[in-house]
Write a protein that holds these residues in place. Structure first.
Motif, short mmCIF file in Angstrom:
data_model
loop_
_atom_site.label_atom_id
_atom_site.label_comp_id
_atom_site.label_asym_id
_atom_site.label_seq_id
_atom_site.Cartn_x
_atom_site.Cartn_y
_atom_site.Cartn_z
N ARG A 74 104.37 15.40 -42.85
CA ARG A 74 104.13 14.05 -42.81
C ARG A 74 102.76 13.73 -41.99
NH1 ARG A 74 108.72 10.15 -39.97
NH2 ARG A 74 107.61 8.11 -40.51
N ALA A 75 102.57 14.54 -41.19
CA ALA A 75 101.10 14.47 -40.45
C ALA A 75 99.98 15.04 -41.24
CB ALA A 75 101.30 15.09 -39.00
N GLY A 76 100.22 15.95 -42.07
CA GLY A 76 99.22 16.36 -42.84
C GLY A 76 98.72 17.42 -42.17
N VAL A 77 99.27 18.29 -41.38
CA VAL A 77 98.68 19.59 -40.63
C VAL A 77 99.40 20.70 -40.96
CG1 VAL A 77 97.80 17.93 -38.68
CG2 VAL A 77 100.20 19.09 -38.61
N SER A 78 99.02 22.07 -40.52
CA SER A 78 99.64 23.18 -40.63
C SER A 78 101.20 23.19 -39.86
CB SER A 78 98.90 24.33 -40.40
OG SER A 78 98.53 24.19 -38.91
N LEU A 79 102.03 24.21 -40.16
CA LEU A 79 102.97 24.18 -39.61
C LEU A 79 102.81 24.63 -38.00
CD1 LEU A 79 106.19 24.23 -39.06
CD2 LEU A 79 106.29 26.55 -40.07
N SER A 80 101.75 25.84 -37.94
CA SER A 80 101.42 26.20 -36.75
C SER A 80 100.82 25.06 -35.77
CB SER A 80 100.58 27.36 -36.65
OG SER A 80 99.28 26.88 -37.41
N GLY A 81 100.02 24.21 -36.36
CA GLY A 81 99.29 22.89 -35.94
C GLY A 81 100.37 22.14 -35.34
N MET A 82 101.49 21.89 -36.23
CA MET A 82 102.58 20.98 -35.46
C MET A 82 103.34 21.48 -34.35
SD MET A 82 104.07 18.28 -35.43
CE MET A 82 103.45 17.25 -36.72
N LYS A 83 103.70 23.00 -34.51
CA LYS A 83 104.32 23.57 -33.32
C LYS A 83 103.60 23.64 -32.24
CE LYS A 83 107.07 26.90 -35.99
NZ LYS A 83 107.24 28.36 -36.39
N SER A 84 102.19 23.73 -32.38
CA SER A 84 101.46 23.50 -31.15
C SER A 84 101.50 22.20 -30.36
CB SER A 84 99.87 23.81 -31.38
OG SER A 84 99.12 23.74 -30.36
N ARG A 85 101.36 21.20 -31.10
CA ARG A 85 101.58 19.85 -30.82
C ARG A 85 102.98 19.43 -30.05
NH1 ARG A 85 99.11 15.81 -35.65
NH2 ARG A 85 97.06 16.66 -35.52
N VAL A 86 103.76 19.97 -30.69
CA VAL A 86 105.02 19.96 -30.19
C VAL A 86 105.35 20.69 -28.87
CG1 VAL A 86 107.65 20.60 -30.29
CG2 VAL A 86 106.55 19.26 -32.10
N GLN A 87 104.63 21.79 -28.75
CA GLN A 87 104.74 22.51 -27.41
C GLN A 87 104.03 21.92 -26.36
OE1 GLN A 87 103.12 26.50 -28.07
NE2 GLN A 87 104.23 27.31 -26.23
N ARG A 88 102.60 21.44 -26.52
CA ARG A 88 101.82 20.69 -25.76
C ARG A 88 102.37 19.47 -25.20
NH1 ARG A 88 96.46 22.13 -28.82
NH2 ARG A 88 96.18 24.33 -28.19
N GLY A 89 103.07 18.73 -26.43
CA GLY A 89 103.89 17.40 -26.07
C GLY A 89 104.88 17.70 -24.99
N ARG A 90 105.63 18.68 -25.16
CA ARG A 90 106.90 19.13 -24.18
C ARG A 90 106.12 19.28 -22.94
NH1 ARG A 90 110.07 23.03 -28.25
NH2 ARG A 90 111.36 21.43 -29.27
N ALA A 91 105.15 19.95 -22.63
CA ALA A 91 104.39 20.46 -21.53
C ALA A 91 103.90 19.27 -20.88
CB ALA A 91 103.33 21.45 -21.73
N LYS A 92 103.44 18.18 -21.37
CA LYS A 92 102.78 17.13 -21.05
C LYS A 92 104.06 16.18 -20.57
CE LYS A 92 98.38 16.86 -23.20
NZ LYS A 92 97.67 16.82 -22.12
N LEU A 93 105.04 16.09 -21.29
CA LEU A 93 106.28 15.37 -20.94
C LEU A 93 106.71 15.73 -19.62
CD1 LEU A 93 108.03 13.12 -21.82
CD2 LEU A 93 109.30 14.61 -23.28
N GLN A 94 107.06 17.33 -19.64
CA GLN A 94 107.39 17.79 -18.32
C GLN A 94 106.66 17.57 -16.96
OE1 GLN A 94 107.66 22.23 -18.08
NE2 GLN A 94 108.87 22.08 -16.52
N GLU A 95 105.28 17.47 -17.28
CA GLU A 95 104.25 17.23 -16.21
C GLU A 95 104.66 15.86 -15.71
OE1 GLU A 95 100.13 17.46 -17.12
OE2 GLU A 95 100.40 19.56 -17.65
N ALA A 96 104.55 14.71 -16.52
CA ALA A 96 104.78 13.47 -16.29
C ALA A 96 106.19 13.31 -15.58
CB ALA A 96 104.86 12.44 -17.61
N LEU A 97 107.24 14.05 -16.15
CA LEU A 97 108.73 13.69 -15.73
C LEU A 97 108.63 14.23 -14.15
CD1 LEU A 97 111.44 13.05 -15.78
CD2 LEU A 97 111.88 15.37 -16.63
N LEU A 98 108.13 15.42 -13.56
CA LEU A 98 107.97 15.97 -12.54
C LEU A 98 106.99 15.33 -11.73
CD1 LEU A 98 107.54 19.81 -13.25
CD2 LEU A 98 109.60 18.45 -12.54
#
Length: 189
Positions: free
Chosen positions: A139-163
């Motif tokens: 849907r985003a027009g990126v590779s699977l590894s690119g999406m996995k990286s975005r999800v992983q970084r998004g989770r890390a940023k979300l955890q930072e914001a939550l803490l």
């Protein structure tokens, strides 16, 4: 070798072995009888195993393990007022945990919306809308590894914001039990 000879050879040490592992004397006696019966039934149709001592003790260990599992499954429940009080406390705890989870969910939704766009979008699609990472990548027009990286970084940023924003306590199963936002976090709860 007959059952009787085996029993004479191992009885005293097997009794001590079982008693060390089972506190109740009557239960220990029942287990000893179960072990004897198991040995008898096996030898009625089969020859004794080559490693007789190990075999006998394995039967005893299995019987002891089964005994402890049965006891754990049928622990007595308190009755009367104590039981009602315990149920009331459990209901209060569940309500408090549900309230904490709802407050946390509201905070997290607001935080996902405030994440930088590729990360927030990746988390919305995969975590909130239930897309697979492969579908989100297409849907985003990126590779699977690119999406996995975005999800992983998004989770890390979300955890930072939550803490940085919220104080959350968890139970042993890692479910939120209480949630409190700090005043300066701009949380949506």
């Amino acid at each position: 070798m007959t059952t009787q000879l085996i029993w004479q050879q191992f009885r005293d040490e097997l009794d001590a072995f079982i008693r060390r592992r089972v506190a109740n004397a009557a239960d220990a006696e029942d287990l000893r009888q179960q072990v004897y019966l198991h040995i008898h039934r096996h030898l009625k149709h089969n020859d004794p195993p080559q490693h007789l001592r190990g075999w006998v003790y394995q039967i005893a260990r299995n019987a002891i393990t089964d005994h402890h599992r049965r006891r754990a499954g049928r622990r007595e429940q308190p009755t009367g007022e104590t039981d009602l009080a315990a149920k009331a406390r459990a209901t209060e705890a569940e309500a408090s945990a549900a309230e904490a989870a709802q407050g946390l969910a509201r905070c997290l939704l607001g935080m996902v919306d405030r994440l930088p766009e590729p990360y927030g979008q990746a988390l919305r699609w995969t975590e909130l809308e239930g897309m697979t990472q492969q579908q989100a990548a297409a849907r985003a027009g990126v590779s699977l590894s690119g999406m996995k990286s975005r999800v992983q970084r998004g989770r890390a940023k979300l955890q930072e914001a939550l803490l940085a924003c919220c104080e959350v306590e968890f139970d042993a199963r890692r479910r939120p039990t209480s949630h409190r936002c700090r005043s300066a976090c701009n949380c949506s709860s």
